[in-house]
Motif scaffolding. Sequence first.
Motif, PDB file in Angstrom:
ATOM      1  N   LYS A  12      -6.420 -70.100  48.087  1.00 38.08           N
ATOM      2  CA  LYS A  12      -7.265 -71.009  48.880  1.00 38.08           C
ATOM      3  C   LYS A  12      -8.740 -70.638  48.807  1.00 38.08           C
ATOM      4  O   LYS A  12      -9.591 -71.504  48.534  1.00 38.08           O
ATOM      5  CB  LYS A  12      -6.772 -71.041  50.329  1.00 38.08           C
ATOM      6  N   PRO A  13      -9.132 -69.373  49.036  1.00 35.69           N
ATOM      7  CA  PRO A  13     -10.556 -69.032  48.910  1.00 35.69           C
ATOM      8  C   PRO A  13     -11.081 -69.152  47.476  1.00 35.69           C
ATOM      9  O   PRO A  13     -12.251 -69.465  47.269  1.00 35.69           O
ATOM     10  CB  PRO A  13     -10.637 -67.587  49.414  1.00 35.69           C
ATOM     11  N   LEU A  14     -10.213 -68.915  46.479  1.00 32.27           N
ATOM     12  CA  LEU A  14     -10.642 -69.120  45.091  1.00 32.27           C
ATOM     13  C   LEU A  14     -11.003 -70.582  44.852  1.00 32.27           C
ATOM     14  O   LEU A  14     -12.020 -70.886  44.203  1.00 32.27           O
ATOM     15  CB  LEU A  14      -9.524 -68.700  44.120  1.00 32.27           C
ATOM     16  N   GLN A  15     -10.190 -71.482  45.353  1.00 30.77           N
ATOM     17  CA  GLN A  15     -10.482 -72.912  45.196  1.00 30.77           C
ATOM     18  C   GLN A  15     -11.731 -73.307  45.965  1.00 30.77           C
ATOM     19  O   GLN A  15     -12.451 -74.223  45.580  1.00 30.77           O
ATOM     20  CB  GLN A  15      -9.279 -73.741  45.656  1.00 30.77           C
ATOM     21  N   PRO A  28     -22.462 -67.136  30.222  1.00 26.05           N
ATOM     22  CA  PRO A  28     -21.024 -66.846  30.359  1.00 26.05           C
ATOM     23  C   PRO A  28     -20.634 -66.334  31.747  1.00 26.05           C
ATOM     24  O   PRO A  28     -19.581 -66.693  32.280  1.00 26.05           O
ATOM     25  CB  PRO A  28     -20.770 -65.788  29.282  1.00 26.05           C
ATOM     26  N   ILE A  29     -21.498 -65.534  32.364  1.00 24.48           N
ATOM     27  CA  ILE A  29     -21.129 -64.924  33.644  1.00 24.48           C
ATOM     28  C   ILE A  29     -21.079 -65.958  34.769  1.00 24.48           C
ATOM     29  O   ILE A  29     -20.438 -65.737  35.805  1.00 24.48           O
ATOM     30  CB  ILE A  29     -22.094 -63.772  34.006  1.00 24.48           C
ATOM     31  N   LEU A  30     -21.709 -67.121  34.578  1.00 23.83           N
ATOM     32  CA  LEU A  30     -21.679 -68.157  35.615  1.00 23.83           C
ATOM     33  C   LEU A  30     -20.316 -68.838  35.707  1.00 23.83           C
ATOM     34  O   LEU A  30     -20.047 -69.567  36.659  1.00 23.83           O
ATOM     35  CB  LEU A  30     -22.770 -69.197  35.371  1.00 23.83           C
ATOM     36  N   ALA A  31     -19.464 -68.625  34.703  1.00 26.05           N
ATOM     37  CA  ALA A  31     -18.086 -69.125  34.773  1.00 26.05           C
ATOM     38  C   ALA A  31     -17.175 -68.123  35.487  1.00 26.05           C
ATOM     39  O   ALA A  31     -15.991 -68.399  35.684  1.00 26.05           O
ATOM     40  CB  ALA A  31     -17.547 -69.402  33.373  1.00 26.05           C
ATOM     41  N   ASN A  32     -17.727 -66.956  35.859  1.00 26.57           N
ATOM     42  CA  ASN A  32     -16.956 -65.901  36.512  1.00 26.57           C
ATOM     43  C   ASN A  32     -17.146 -65.920  38.023  1.00 26.57           C
ATOM     44  O   ASN A  32     -18.148 -66.424  38.534  1.00 26.57           O
ATOM     45  CB  ASN A  32     -17.375 -64.527  35.983  1.00 26.57           C
ATOM     46  N   ILE A  33     -16.167 -65.360  38.720  1.00 26.49           N
ATOM     47  CA  ILE A  33     -16.242 -65.162  40.162  1.00 26.49           C
ATOM     48  C   ILE A  33     -16.473 -63.677  40.430  1.00 26.49           C
ATOM     49  O   ILE A  33     -15.786 -62.821  39.852  1.00 26.49           O
ATOM     50  CB  ILE A  33     -14.952 -65.639  40.851  1.00 26.49           C
ATOM     51  N   LEU A  34     -17.458 -63.387  41.249  1.00 29.16           N
ATOM     52  CA  LEU A  34     -17.709 -62.000  41.648  1.00 29.16           C
ATOM     53  C   LEU A  34     -16.667 -61.593  42.686  1.00 29.16           C
ATOM     54  O   LEU A  34     -16.536 -62.231  43.730  1.00 29.16           O
ATOM     55  CB  LEU A  34     -19.112 -61.863  42.226  1.00 29.16           C
ATOM     56  N   VAL A  35     -15.905 -60.538  42.374  1.00 28.94           N
ATOM     57  CA  VAL A  35     -14.845 -60.056  43.258  1.00 28.94           C
ATOM     58  C   VAL A  35     -15.252 -58.677  43.778  1.00 28.94           C
ATOM     59  O   VAL A  35     -15.456 -57.749  42.993  1.00 28.94           O
ATOM     60  CB  VAL A  35     -13.492 -59.965  42.508  1.00 28.94           C
ATOM     61  N   LEU A  44     -15.251 -63.181  47.575  1.00 35.13           N
ATOM     62  CA  LEU A  44     -15.250 -63.897  46.307  1.00 35.13           C
ATOM     63  C   LEU A  44     -16.504 -64.767  46.258  1.00 35.13           C
ATOM     64  O   LEU A  44     -16.746 -65.554  47.185  1.00 35.13           O
ATOM     65  CB  LEU A  44     -14.005 -64.767  46.188  1.00 35.13           C
ATOM     66  N   THR A  45     -17.289 -64.648  45.189  1.00 36.07           N
ATOM     67  CA  THR A  45     -18.560 -65.367  45.102  1.00 36.07           C
ATOM     68  C   THR A  45     -18.642 -66.150  43.807  1.00 36.07           C
ATOM     69  O   THR A  45     -18.345 -65.634  42.725  1.00 36.07           O
ATOM     70  CB  THR A  45     -19.756 -64.385  45.163  1.00 36.07           C
ATOM     71  N   GLY A  46     -19.051 -67.425  43.913  1.00 33.29           N
ATOM     72  CA  GLY A  46     -19.313 -68.251  42.740  1.00 33.29           C
ATOM     73  C   GLY A  46     -20.705 -68.833  42.841  1.00 33.29           C
ATOM     74  O   GLY A  46     -21.201 -69.112  43.939  1.00 33.29           O
ATOM     75  N   THR A  47     -21.385 -69.021  41.714  1.00 35.96           N
ATOM     76  CA  THR A  47     -22.735 -69.572  41.734  1.00 35.96           C
ATOM     77  C   THR A  47     -23.038 -70.284  40.419  1.00 35.96           C
ATOM     78  O   THR A  47     -22.438 -69.991  39.382  1.00 35.96           O
ATOM     79  CB  THR A  47     -23.791 -68.473  41.965  1.00 35.96           C
ATOM     80  N   LEU A  75      -8.361 -67.085  36.570  1.00 40.82           N
ATOM     81  CA  LEU A  75      -7.753 -66.471  37.748  1.00 40.82           C
ATOM     82  C   LEU A  75      -7.061 -67.522  38.621  1.00 40.82           C
ATOM     83  O   LEU A  75      -5.953 -67.309  39.119  1.00 40.82           O
ATOM     84  CB  LEU A  75      -8.821 -65.729  38.556  1.00 40.82           C
ATOM     85  N   ILE A  76      -7.686 -68.678  38.758  1.00 38.41           N
ATOM     86  CA  ILE A  76      -7.080 -69.753  39.547  1.00 38.41           C
ATOM     87  C   ILE A  76      -5.811 -70.278  38.869  1.00 38.41           C
ATOM     88  O   ILE A  76      -4.784 -70.509  39.517  1.00 38.41           O
ATOM     89  CB  ILE A  76      -8.099 -70.893  39.772  1.00 38.41           C
ATOM     90  N   ASP A  77      -5.874 -70.461  37.551  1.00 37.61           N
ATOM     91  CA  ASP A  77      -4.695 -70.937  36.818  1.00 37.61           C
ATOM     92  C   ASP A  77      -3.534 -69.953  36.916  1.00 37.61           C
ATOM     93  O   ASP A  77      -2.367 -70.361  37.014  1.00 37.61           O
ATOM     94  CB  ASP A  77      -5.051 -71.186  35.351  1.00 37.61           C
ATOM     95  N   ILE A  78      -3.837 -68.653  36.902  1.00 38.29           N
ATOM     96  CA  ILE A  78      -2.782 -67.636  37.051  1.00 38.29           C
ATOM     97  C   ILE A  78      -2.125 -67.771  38.424  1.00 38.29           C
ATOM     98  O   ILE A  78      -0.894 -67.774  38.550  1.00 38.29           O
ATOM     99  CB  ILE A  78      -3.364 -66.218  36.854  1.00 38.29           C
ATOM    100  N   CYS A  79      -2.954 -67.888  39.473  1.00 37.31           N
ATOM    101  CA  CYS A  79      -2.414 -68.013  40.836  1.00 37.31           C
ATOM    102  C   CYS A  79      -1.551 -69.268  40.974  1.00 37.31           C
ATOM    103  O   CYS A  79      -0.492 -69.237  41.598  1.00 37.31           O
ATOM    104  CB  CYS A  79      -3.557 -68.049  41.843  1.00 37.31           C
ATOM    105  N   LYS A  80      -1.992 -70.365  40.360  1.00 37.78           N
ATOM    106  CA  LYS A  80      -1.219 -71.609  40.442  1.00 37.78           C
ATOM    107  C   LYS A  80       0.113 -71.487  39.711  1.00 37.78           C
ATOM    108  O   LYS A  80       1.119 -72.084  40.118  1.00 37.78           O
ATOM    109  CB  LYS A  80      -2.034 -72.759  39.848  1.00 37.78           C
ATOM    110  N   ALA A  81       0.136 -70.701  38.611  1.00 39.96           N
ATOM    111  CA  ALA A  81       1.349 -70.571  37.808  1.00 39.96           C
ATOM    112  C   ALA A  81       2.396 -69.689  38.471  1.00 39.96           C
ATOM    113  O   ALA A  81       3.594 -69.824  38.193  1.00 39.96           O
ATOM    114  CB  ALA A  81       1.003 -70.016  36.427  1.00 39.96           C
ATOM    115  N   LEU A  82       1.966 -68.791  39.348  1.00 40.69           N
ATOM    116  CA  LEU A  82       2.910 -67.879  40.004  1.00 40.69           C
ATOM    117  C   LEU A  82       3.694 -68.603  41.098  1.00 40.69           C
ATOM    118  O   LEU A  82       3.218 -69.582  41.668  1.00 40.69           O
ATOM    119  CB  LEU A  82       2.148 -66.691  40.600  1.00 40.69           C
TER     120      LEU A  82
END
Length: 372
Positions: A12-15, A28-35, A44-47, A75-82
């Motif tokens: 939920k917080p990832l989404q 490239p790093i803007l596609a990443n989430i800071l954990v 979790l931070t996105g920008t 990371l989101i796709d992994i969580c959804k697949a589990l």
Amino acid sequence: MQFTIHREALLKPLQRVQGALERRQTLPILANILVVVKNQLLSLTGTDLEIEMIARVPLSNPAQSGATTIPGKKLIDICKALPEHAQISIEAADNKVVVRSGRSRYSIACLPAENFPKVEESPGDVELSVKQSVLRQLLDVTCFAMAHQDVRYYLNGVLMAFNQEEVRTVATDGHRLATMALPVRSHLTHPLAVIVPRKAVTEMQRLFQEGDEEIGLVIGKNHLRAVTTHTSFVTKLIEGKFPDYQRVLPQDPPHQFEVSRELLKQALLRVSVLFTDKYRGVGLMFTSNLLRIIATTPDKDEVEDEVEIAYQGPAIEIGANASYLIEYLNIVKSDMVKVAFTSPNHVILFETALNEAEPQAKHSYVVMPMRL
């Protein structure tokens, strides 16, 4: 860094922060989430350098502090697949993140946390708080009138104006204008107005739900920060002078009446059946107790529909964009809509009350006349 968390508590917080990620991949790093894990708290931070979103999750299991950045979509796709209610373990070391759950194991390349950019903030000049439901309502009923990629960049957002007694939102694309104010008590010593960009408005609508939880707003010279219990949101503001919306709103137009919102909407939808994407003009012919909606398409097709209205003034015809009217009637929920106008060459004013409990909370919408 190492922590264990339930799938639902992480997904939920990832989404929530996903909306802030840069989709054009300029960096490239803007596609990443800071954990970041610190003091049993996961953040979790996105920008995308224009907005920044931070979601915070308390960790119940013992965790090792640390920080890294992980590709957000992966990371989101992994969580959804589990499977539901799965336990997820995440461990970072040597520019790799290992995600384990049950018999599944993923090893993902990551980027150093120290390279993750932050949205530059100016010092906060003003702090105040509003209820989530108030801010959400104000954005929902005005943002549809925002411009989209207009060269007049100050129109590509929503004006938020604050004073001691109310907060008002205004949006316009130059052809129509929507505005609404709701009462809010604050300690402001002088009125304040800022322009929030389109993407930030969309994300704030997604983040803030209907409810009485307070949102803390910190407003600086070039940024706005909104903080709730589990989320922080920062956006840069649009610099520029917003049009004087008060001059656009007609004062005491002589011709006024009320009409059923649903009847008017259905009549406009029936007339729109013959429209093309490029042509959406209709003539609104106001006569005694009757509104005739007339349209002629470029192919010389003609259509006409009628709605009963409580109007007793002179016969007047005003051209308008049917799409602008239908959008407004889809947004508001009142049974009745007040319509007011002065002449064929002046704007049409629509007003509705937010609800019966707050009759003073008026939503005003102005549409410019168009030549047919």
